[in-house]
Design a protein around this motif. Structure first.
Motif, mmCIF file in Angstrom:
data_model
loop_
_atom_site.group_PDB
_atom_site.id
_atom_site.type_symbol
_atom_site.label_atom_id
_atom_site.label_comp_id
_atom_site.label_asym_id
_atom_site.label_seq_id
_atom_site.Cartn_x
_atom_site.Cartn_y
_atom_site.Cartn_z
ATOM 1 N N MET A 90 -6.284 52.995 -50.874
ATOM 2 C CA MET A 90 -7.377 52.191 -50.329
ATOM 3 C C MET A 90 -7.550 50.900 -51.134
ATOM 4 N N PHE A 91 -7.388 51.001 -52.439
ATOM 5 C CA PHE A 91 -7.423 49.818 -53.300
ATOM 6 C C PHE A 91 -6.282 48.874 -52.941
ATOM 7 N N ALA A 92 -5.099 49.433 -52.762
ATOM 8 C CA ALA A 92 -3.928 48.631 -52.400
ATOM 9 C C ALA A 92 -4.126 47.963 -51.044
ATOM 10 N N LYS A 93 -4.750 48.659 -50.122
ATOM 11 C CA LYS A 93 -5.016 48.087 -48.804
ATOM 12 C C LYS A 93 -5.857 46.832 -48.925
ATOM 13 N N GLU A 94 -6.845 46.866 -49.784
ATOM 14 C CA GLU A 94 -7.720 45.710 -49.993
ATOM 15 C C GLU A 94 -6.954 44.521 -50.556
ATOM 16 N N HIS A 95 -5.832 44.800 -51.212
ATOM 17 C CA HIS A 95 -5.018 43.745 -51.816
ATOM 18 C C HIS A 95 -3.725 43.488 -51.035
ATOM 19 N N GLY A 96 -3.672 43.968 -49.804
ATOM 20 C CA GLY A 96 -2.502 43.708 -48.968
ATOM 21 C C GLY A 96 -1.241 44.433 -49.376
ATOM 22 N N ARG A 97 -1.373 45.586 -50.059
ATOM 23 C CA ARG A 97 -0.207 46.327 -50.540
ATOM 24 C C ARG A 97 -0.233 47.790 -50.094
ATOM 25 N N MET A 98 -0.895 48.065 -48.986
ATOM 26 C CA MET A 98 -1.046 49.454 -48.566
ATOM 27 C C MET A 98 0.296 50.126 -48.276
ATOM 28 N N HIS A 99 1.159 49.467 -47.534
ATOM 29 C CA HIS A 99 2.435 50.061 -47.170
ATOM 30 C C HIS A 99 3.323 50.237 -48.398
ATOM 31 N N GLU A 100 3.354 49.235 -49.254
ATOM 32 C CA GLU A 100 4.180 49.317 -50.463
ATOM 33 C C GLU A 100 3.692 50.457 -51.372
ATOM 34 N N MET A 101 2.372 50.582 -51.506
ATOM 35 C CA MET A 101 1.818 51.618 -52.374
ATOM 36 C C MET A 101 2.070 53.000 -51.801
#
Length: 215
Positions: free
Chosen positions: A89-100
């Motif tokens: 969810m944190f990564a999603k906020e930073h545009g990295r949801m798929h990568e994470m």
């Protein structure tokens, strides 16, 4: 495997499709340091022998290999995944949801990493371009806990009890890691029927299947 088959299907479809991941814990009561392996867990849960559990896992490893995935159950570390979901969810906020998400899955299924351990999560997050200090601060707090619980509550309202579960336009749903061909056929059918952009991961049943009513 369901995720990989969906991704392969999307590559074969000439239509804009956006995939969004949602949080779901198969066992929210799992300890961070479980102290037992996947074979013991499966044997206990399904009433099978350890040999049967190992044979089932070997079959899954072979299926994964055929998709170009590397599953290694012998080294898999069972753990509570709530903090890993918070990290997504944190990564999603930073545009990295798929990568994470991809990094966590590889760490868990292939590399035998402890994805319930905060230090491990910080390292994995840094690998996909997230700030390690910000990630460590987030993990030491309760941030994004509500976002994870909200996804899980929505899943409960829809009667979702297993994964993979794919939902399209909040209208069509299917469970299980169906074949790539089924995904392709189903997505194309929905696109033709609805004329809509697919906003969420999913596929329809062979004849179309409506999402269960919320309880």
């Amino acid at each position: 495997m369901g995720k990989k088959r969906l991704e392969d299907a999307i590559q074969k479809i000439n239509h804009p499709i956006t995939v969004d991941y949602r949080c779901f814990e198969l066992d929210p009561t799992m300890e961070r340091d479980a102290g037992y392996n996947i074979y013991e867990k499966l044997a206990s849960k399904y009433g099978m022998s350890l040999d049967q559990a190992k044979a089932n896992c070997r079959n899954m490893e072979q299926m994964a290999h055929e998709l170009g995935l590397d599953f290694r159950f012998d080294t898999q570390i069972l753990t509570n995944t709530f903090d890993a979901h918070r990290l997504v969810m944190f990564a999603k906020e930073h545009g990295r949801m798929h990568e994470m998400t991809d990094r966590l899955l590889r760490a868990y299924y292939t590399e035998g990493k402890h994805i319930g351990d905060h230090a491990t999560l910080v390292e994995l997050a840094e690998e996909v371009g997230l700030d390690r200090v910000e990630v460590a601060d987030m993990l030491s707090s309760n941030k994004f806990s509500n976002a994870v619980r909200q996804d899980e509550q929505e899943a409960e309202q829809y009667g979702i009890r297993s994964i993979p579960f794919f939902l399209i336009n909040k209208k069509y749903a299917i469970t299980g890691a169906q074949s790539t061909d089924v995904f392709v056929q189903s997505l194309q059918q929905i696109i033709e029927q609805d004329g809509l952009t697919v906003d969420q991961p999913g596929a329809a049943c062979d004849n179309g299947c409506e999402l269960p009513d919320k309880k």
